[in-house]
Design a protein around this motif. Structure first.
Motif: not given
Ligand SMILES: Cc1cc2nc3c(=O)[nH]c(=O)nc-3n(C[C@H](O)[C@H](O)[C@H](O)COP(=O)(O)OP(=O)(O)OC[C@H]3O[C@@H](n4cnc5c(N)ncnc54)[C@H](O)[C@@H]3O)c2cc1C
Length: 462
Positions: A4, A310, A326, A328-332
């Motif tokens: 992250n 994603d 986004r 959340e998508t970068y973290a994913r």
């Protein structure tokens, strides 16, 4: 560093922009002008159309109108995978256009050769390199899929090599993938360099290019087409709509395209030792073969692009600029990068960005004419438009000339663009398709819902 933390300081803009010099913005249109050909949109489709139109009609007055700056949308935000395909791959041609699959595969190959020749003829440095593509399988059923892909390629004379065990490790050493299929005839480009080169060639070839010039309306005006803008207008003998994922000026196309958001991370430059640790020796692009797939490649200075997976749809086909990021998508993506390349733990991501893909239900573009043959359009490239946009430009010019060519008559281009249902059904259908595609990636089983869509020739891809 946790995955992250690795992207928190990343610049929120496409890395590619930093690889080209700033060019002065072309002046917005601020007058009423007349021309032979007006092109709406300054991405790859619009720029290729302008350049190829100039080759055909040396004396034509060509005007290109771009709402923002050329390449601000998908053409400047993509992965640069430049396919020898106009049909989103051989498998898609066979599944959806079996009767013309052989023609589509051949035309795709010829288009890639033609694109390379054009770059050389117009002295465009698009960062073009024909360095191949490696498709990876993470599960036994995906490995079976690669074998089927190899057999299908062989039927069409497409070279490929199946890689397992040590042979795969020599191309990429990652604990996540068990098999790979290497295709040598696949290219990569630097998207921003390609946009900049095409834009420069258009300007030098006398195309009147206006940036900051959104077209707000399109209408017939006798035998001509009239385009309205905030501070001027264009009356053209013919026009081309190259507006991709934007809300279409022609109402009937608004339901033919879904704006799907796709995101990318770019690492800092990696050392030879770091690249050696993951066995990535060549400069080939890498994709994995799930429905939800990553795509990855090196840059000139040996960064790694890690993108995809994603694919995000927003209720009501929302396209707000804020959605281009986004976390959340970068973290994913950071987490899946760590899974694929544990040897690169601690590597930092320097850039993070998103872009909008114009997904069509056939997962290939469609093209045709409107307004009594005076306006040509090509839309719906669905994540594989870097090379197909050049082909689409040629097909649109054939159509405007009223010439029936092998290109212009393809069923793939001409057949009905299946509309997506209205909301809230649209969101429900997308969510259901995405859930079932993810389930298939986990289990290898294709749901009844997806098989039903297959039978109707409808797909959901990015
Ligand atoms: C994140 C991402 C990754 C991708 N990766 C790949 C890849 O690796 N390989 C591949 O083959 N494809 C890829 N694609 C798809 C590819 O980028 C597109 O298919 C291609 O760039 C489409 O080009 P275009 O010119 O049609 O559209 P765009 O580049 O979107 O250009 C359309 C232009 O029209 C302008 N416009 C819209 N409306 C108006 C108006 N009313 N007036 C004036 N101008 C207007 C917009 O401002 C925009 O500049 C990717 C796409 C995304 C978003």
């Amino acid at each position: 560093m946790s995955s992250n933390q690795s992207f928190e300081t990343a610049i929120r803009a496409p890395y590619w922009r930093e690889t080209v010099a700033d060019a002065p913005r072309c002046k917005p249109l601020a007058a009423d002008v007349a021309c032979d050909l007006a092109i709406i949109g300054g991405g790859f489709t619009g720029l290729w159309t302008a350049l190829k139109a100039r080759e055909r009609w040396p004396d034509a007055r060509i005007v290109l109108l771009e709402a923002d700056t050329c390449g601000n949308a998908a053409s400047g935000r993509n992965g640069g995978f430049c396919a020898p395909s106009i049909s989103h791959g051989v498998g898609n041609a066979v599944a959806r256009w079996p009767k013309e699959a052989e023609t589509l595969v051949r035309l795709g190959r010829e288009n890639l050769d033609g694109l390379e020749a054009d770059l050389s003829a117009w002295s465009i440095d698009g960062g073009f390199e024909r360095s191949g593509k490696l498709t990876l399988a993470a599960t036994p059923w995906q490995a079976d899929g690669l074998k089927a892909m190899r057999d299908s390629y062989a039927r069409f004379g497409v070279a490929s090599t199946l890689l397992e065990g040590d042979a795969l490790k020599e191309h990429l050493d990652t604990p996540k993938y068990a098999a790979g299929l290497f295709e040598p005839n696949y290219a990569l480009v630097n998207p921003a360099k390609l946009v900049a080169g095409l834009r420069r060639a258009c300007i030098e070839a006398g195309v009147a290019l206006h940036e900051g010039s959104p077209v707000t309306g399109i209408a017939r005006d006798g035998a001509h087409v009239r385009l309205s803008l905030a501070a001027g207008s264009v009356t053209a003998k013919q026009a081309v709509m190259a507006t991709n994922a934007a809300v279409s000026l022609i109402r009937r196309f608004r339901t033919a395209i879904l704006p799907i958001f796709d995101y990318s991370l770019m690492t800092e430059p990696l050392s030879d030792d770091q690249l050696g640790a993951i066995g990535w020796r060549g400069r080939y692009g890498v994709v994995d073969s799930g429905n939800q797939f990553h795509y990855s490649r090196k840059t000139d200075d040996n960064r790694i692009l890690w993108a995809g997976f994603d694919a995000i749809y927003h209720f009501g086909s929302k396209r707000d600029a804020a959605l281009l990021h986004r976390p959340e998508t970068y973290a994913r993506l950071a987490a899946t990068f760590a899974e694929a390349f544990p040897a690169l733990s601690g590597v930092r991501f320097t850039h993070a960005w998103g872009g909008i893909i114009d997904t069509s239900a056939r997962t290939t573009f469609f093209a045709g004419t409107a307004f009594g043959g005076t306006v040509a359009y090509a839309l719906g490239f669905t994540g594989q438009g870097v090379s197909a946009t050049r082909f689409a430009a040629l097909a649109m010019l054939d159509m405007l000339e009223g010439r029936k060519t092998e290109r212009s008559e393809l069923r793939m281009l001409r057949s009905f663009a299946v509309p997506f249902p209205p909301e809230p059904l649209r969101s429900l259908a997308v969510a259901r398709a995405q859930r079932d595609l993810a389930l298939e990636d986990r289990t290898g089983r294709r749901s009844l819902f997806l098989r039903g869509l297959d039978r109707l020739g409808i797909g959901f891809a990015s």
